[in-house]
Motif scaffolding. Structure first.
Motif, PDB file in Angstrom:
ATOM      1  N   VAL A 420       0.840  -1.191   0.000  1.00 17.87           N
ATOM      2  CA  VAL A 420       0.000   0.000   0.000  1.00 17.87           C
ATOM      3  C   VAL A 420       0.880   1.249   0.000  1.00 17.87           C
ATOM      4  O   VAL A 420       1.751   1.409   0.850  1.00 17.87           O
ATOM      5  CB  VAL A 420      -0.931   0.015   1.231  1.00 17.87           C
ATOM      6  N   ARG A 421       0.635   2.117  -0.970  1.00 18.19           N
ATOM      7  CA  ARG A 421       1.351   3.385  -1.048  1.00 18.19           C
ATOM      8  C   ARG A 421       0.477   4.360  -1.855  1.00 18.19           C
ATOM      9  O   ARG A 421      -0.450   3.924  -2.545  1.00 18.19           O
ATOM     10  CB  ARG A 421       2.721   3.217  -1.713  1.00 18.19           C
ATOM     11  N   PRO A 422       0.748   5.641  -1.770  1.00 17.24           N
ATOM     12  CA  PRO A 422      -0.039   6.594  -2.558  1.00 17.24           C
ATOM     13  C   PRO A 422       0.055   6.287  -4.051  1.00 17.24           C
ATOM     14  O   PRO A 422       1.009   5.675  -4.526  1.00 17.24           O
ATOM     15  CB  PRO A 422       0.611   7.942  -2.230  1.00 17.24           C
ATOM     16  N   GLU A 423      -0.935   6.750  -4.784  1.00 18.21           N
ATOM     17  CA  GLU A 423      -0.954   6.458  -6.216  1.00 18.21           C
ATOM     18  C   GLU A 423      -0.140   7.458  -7.035  1.00 18.21           C
ATOM     19  O   GLU A 423      -0.049   7.337  -8.255  1.00 18.21           O
ATOM     20  CB  GLU A 423      -2.406   6.385  -6.698  1.00 18.21           C
ATOM     21  N   LEU A 424       0.450   8.435  -6.361  1.00 19.60           N
ATOM     22  CA  LEU A 424       1.427   9.325  -6.981  1.00 19.60           C
ATOM     23  C   LEU A 424       2.692   9.270  -6.137  1.00 19.60           C
ATOM     24  O   LEU A 424       2.624   9.317  -4.912  1.00 19.60           O
ATOM     25  CB  LEU A 424       0.911  10.763  -7.042  1.00 19.60           C
ATOM     26  N   LEU A 449      -1.594   9.074   1.021  1.00 16.50           N
ATOM     27  CA  LEU A 449      -1.593   7.763   1.667  1.00 16.50           C
ATOM     28  C   LEU A 449      -2.867   7.569   2.488  1.00 16.50           C
ATOM     29  O   LEU A 449      -3.478   6.490   2.474  1.00 16.50           O
ATOM     30  CB  LEU A 449      -0.365   7.609   2.563  1.00 16.50           C
ATOM     31  N   ASP A 450      -3.307   8.629   3.181  1.00 20.07           N
ATOM     32  CA  ASP A 450      -4.552   8.534   3.950  1.00 20.07           C
ATOM     33  C   ASP A 450      -5.739   8.286   3.016  1.00 20.07           C
ATOM     34  O   ASP A 450      -6.650   7.509   3.338  1.00 20.07           O
ATOM     35  CB  ASP A 450      -4.769   9.813   4.760  1.00 20.07           C
ATOM     36  N   VAL A 451      -5.731   8.946   1.861  1.00 20.70           N
ATOM     37  CA  VAL A 451      -6.797   8.716   0.883  1.00 20.70           C
ATOM     38  C   VAL A 451      -6.793   7.256   0.436  1.00 20.70           C
ATOM     39  O   VAL A 451      -7.843   6.602   0.349  1.00 20.70           O
ATOM     40  CB  VAL A 451      -6.630   9.651  -0.336  1.00 20.70           C
ATOM     41  N   PRO A 460      -4.638   7.088 -10.620  1.00 17.21           N
ATOM     42  CA  PRO A 460      -3.735   8.244 -10.601  1.00 17.21           C
ATOM     43  C   PRO A 460      -4.420   9.563 -10.946  1.00 17.21           C
ATOM     44  O   PRO A 460      -4.116  10.599 -10.348  1.00 17.21           O
ATOM     45  CB  PRO A 460      -2.672   7.880 -11.648  1.00 17.21           C
ATOM     46  N   ASP A 461      -5.355   9.560 -11.893  1.00 18.36           N
ATOM     47  CA  ASP A 461      -6.009  10.806 -12.292  1.00 18.36           C
ATOM     48  C   ASP A 461      -6.845  11.370 -11.145  1.00 18.36           C
ATOM     49  O   ASP A 461      -6.782  12.577 -10.844  1.00 18.36           O
ATOM     50  CB  ASP A 461      -6.897  10.583 -13.515  1.00 18.36           C
ATOM     51  N   ARG A 464      -4.627  12.723  -8.478  1.00 18.73           N
ATOM     52  CA  ARG A 464      -4.074  14.043  -8.810  1.00 18.73           C
ATOM     53  C   ARG A 464      -5.116  15.137  -8.557  1.00 18.73           C
ATOM     54  O   ARG A 464      -4.779  16.209  -8.023  1.00 18.73           O
ATOM     55  CB  ARG A 464      -3.642  14.061 -10.283  1.00 18.73           C
ATOM     56  N   GLU A 465      -6.377  14.874  -8.891  1.00 20.70           N
ATOM     57  CA  GLU A 465      -7.432  15.857  -8.627  1.00 20.70           C
ATOM     58  C   GLU A 465      -7.573  16.120  -7.136  1.00 20.70           C
ATOM     59  O   GLU A 465      -7.718  17.272  -6.703  1.00 20.70           O
ATOM     60  CB  GLU A 465      -8.765  15.366  -9.204  1.00 20.70           C
ATOM     61  N   ARG A 466      -7.538  15.040  -6.342  1.00 17.82           N
ATOM     62  CA  ARG A 466      -7.664  15.205  -4.886  1.00 17.82           C
ATOM     63  C   ARG A 466      -6.473  15.978  -4.326  1.00 17.82           C
ATOM     64  O   ARG A 466      -6.618  16.797  -3.415  1.00 17.82           O
ATOM     65  CB  ARG A 466      -7.765  13.829  -4.234  1.00 17.82           C
ATOM     66  N   LEU A 467      -5.302  15.702  -4.884  1.00 19.04           N
ATOM     67  CA  LEU A 467      -4.096  16.397  -4.429  1.00 19.04           C
ATOM     68  C   LEU A 467      -4.189  17.892  -4.730  1.00 19.04           C
ATOM     69  O   LEU A 467      -3.881  18.739  -3.873  1.00 19.04           O
ATOM     70  CB  LEU A 467      -2.872  15.799  -5.121  1.00 19.04           C
TER      71      LEU A 467
END
Length: 481
Positions: A420-424, A449-451, A460-461, A464-467
């Protein structure tokens, strides 16, 4: 146990093996004595398999090297100052040691190494009579100057010399008594046991490294509980691992709780059973066994007597992890072991909230993330920590953990949960936000990571929007925005 005749037949077979026969012939041709000694001889009487081939000789280390070089595939002299030369012969590792006649000054942590010329003298300086046995090669003569065979038959541990002298020479032998009691299932003979009680403070002379190694060997036996009890009862544990006897908390008539010392020994015993039955760890597993033994050492410091007769141990997991780190460092354990054991202790209570209500997938992901590469050990430790005699409660906890493991497996299959790791990644975060390396990248990584933990894979898309939304809110909230 084999009869003497059966044991001698077994030793004869061992002596005729290519490795032993080659060594025996080489030393005999060079005019030196050679004997198979200690564990291999003892285990022949106990019908135990042995992987170690230990020999003793009147040859000096230089002379040993001269004999083994022509017949060995490899050789090494890392133990040369103690008289030991190692070699590989016909694919088997052997150690050959010059007869010892060590001298002890009663104060230093190590003996003054001295070489001897007599096999009998060498045997009489060993730790226990059952280990003071030798088979002279190549003539196959059993040498037993201290009655070791009789003690094997009686299943007792006794020192060849007076125990006060033997333990005074090398106090670590007291810890070896505990280890062999567990390993062989033997009782310590009364005079030897009395000397352990009387000389327990002498263990302070022994280096932390030697104590660590002997404690590890004890824990790696099939049934270490017997040896641990012996260390605690004799007072030795109070000097080398005081957190264990400290678990013997006083229980008064108004406040009742489980006997923490007995519970900890039971958890260790059950962890060993799970370790073997699940077959997912290299067994025996020292990290798991240390964690099982030490998992509740935070309880004495956190014990509170509550109104109505209850007893609480709030945060004993965190306190115990800190105490474990401190003790294992003092015993010179390696950093990886210290980190793994303390993490398991820190997490060992986490599961018990699972039975209070259904965990979300997010909670399951966090459990796996926090356990990291200790997940299988955490599974075993958590199951072993259930020692209640209430069958209904034990079944309820067991079924709940079965359910948790099934959910972990299902999510792992769906989401590659173990990774488990962030998608970016960091580079993608910097590119999206137009920032350089710095603290903000770490904050963004934690947000993603929390997301990921809360919602699972979103792509990933979407990540990126959430980021970008998080970044815009952060910028708007910044002073002067």
């Amino acid at each position: 146990m084999h009869s003497v005749a059966e044991a001698l037949d077994r030793l004869t077979g061992l002596a005729e093996s290519p490795t032993v026969a080659t060594l025996a012939a080489a030393f005999d041709a060079a005019g030196f004595e050679l004997s198979l000694v200690g564990g291999p001889v003892r285990d022949a009487f106990l019908d135990r398999s042995t992987n170690d081939l230990d020999f003793t000789t009147d040859a000096t280390p230089d002379e040993i090297l001269a004999v083994v070089k022509p017949i060995a595939e490899a050789h090494w002299d890392i133990g040369r100052e103690f008289g030991t030369i190692g070699a590989k012969i016909h694919g088997h590792t052997v150690e050959i040691t010059t007869y010892r006649a060590d001298e002890y000054d009663g104060a230093s942590r190590k003996p003054e190494v001295a070489f001897g010329t007599s096999l009998v003298d060498d045997l009489e300086r060993r730790d226990f009579t059952v280990n003071a046995l030798a088979l002279r090669l190549p003539r196959l003569e059993l040498v037993d100057p201290s009655g070791g065979v009789e003690d094997l038959i009686a299943r007792v541990l006794r020192t060849p010399s007076k125990p006060e002298v033997s333990f005074g020479d090398d106090p670590l032998r007291m810890m070896r008594a505990a280890r062999f009691a567990s390993q062989l299932g033997f009782e310590v003979e009364p005079d030897t046991l009395a000397a352990m009680f009387a000389l327990a403070p002498e263990i302070d002379r022994i280096s932390a490294e030697r104590v660590r190694d002997e404690l590890s060997k004890l824990l790696l036996t099939d049934t270490p509980m017997r040896g641990i009890r012996l260390l605690v009862d004799s007072g030795i544990a109070a000097r080398v691992l005081p957190e264990i006897p400290a678990l013997m908390l006083e229980i008064d008539e108004h406040h009742h709780h489980k006997d923490v010392y007995e519970h900890s020994l039971t958890v260790l015993d059950q962890a060993i059973d799970y370790e073997a039955s699940r077959g997912r760890l290299d067994s025996p597993d020292l990290v798991l066994r240390l964690a099982a033994l030490l998992h509740d050492i935070g309880k004495p410091a956190t014990r509170r007597l509550e109104p109505g007769g209850a007893v609480s141990f709030h945060h004993h997991d965190m306190v115990g992890a800190k105490l474990a780190r401190k003790r294992l460092r003092a015993l010179r354990f390696d950093n990886d072991t210290i980190k793994a054991v303390s993490r398991l202790i820190e997490l060992h209570l986490r599961f018990f909230g699972y039975t209070d209500g259904a965990w979300t997938d997010s909670a399951v992901r966090r459990y796996v993330r926090d356990a990291g590469d200790q997940l299988e050990r955490l599974h075993i430790l958590t199951r072993a920590d259930v020692t209640t005699r209430n069958r209904r409660k034990a079944d309820r906890l067991g079924f709940a953990y079965d359910d948790l493991e099934e959910r972990i497996a299902r999510l792992a299959e769906e989401e590659e949960l173990a990774a488990v790791r962030p998608e970016l990644d960091g580079q993608q975060i910097m590119a999206a936000l137009g920032v350089r390396p710095g603290p903000v990248v770490g904050e963004a990584y934690k947000f993603l990571l929390d997301v990921r933990l809360d919602e699972g894979p979103i792509g990933p898309d979407a990540a990126r929007e959430r980021l970008l939304a998080w970044w815009a809110e952060r910028q708007a909230a910044a002073p002067g925005a």
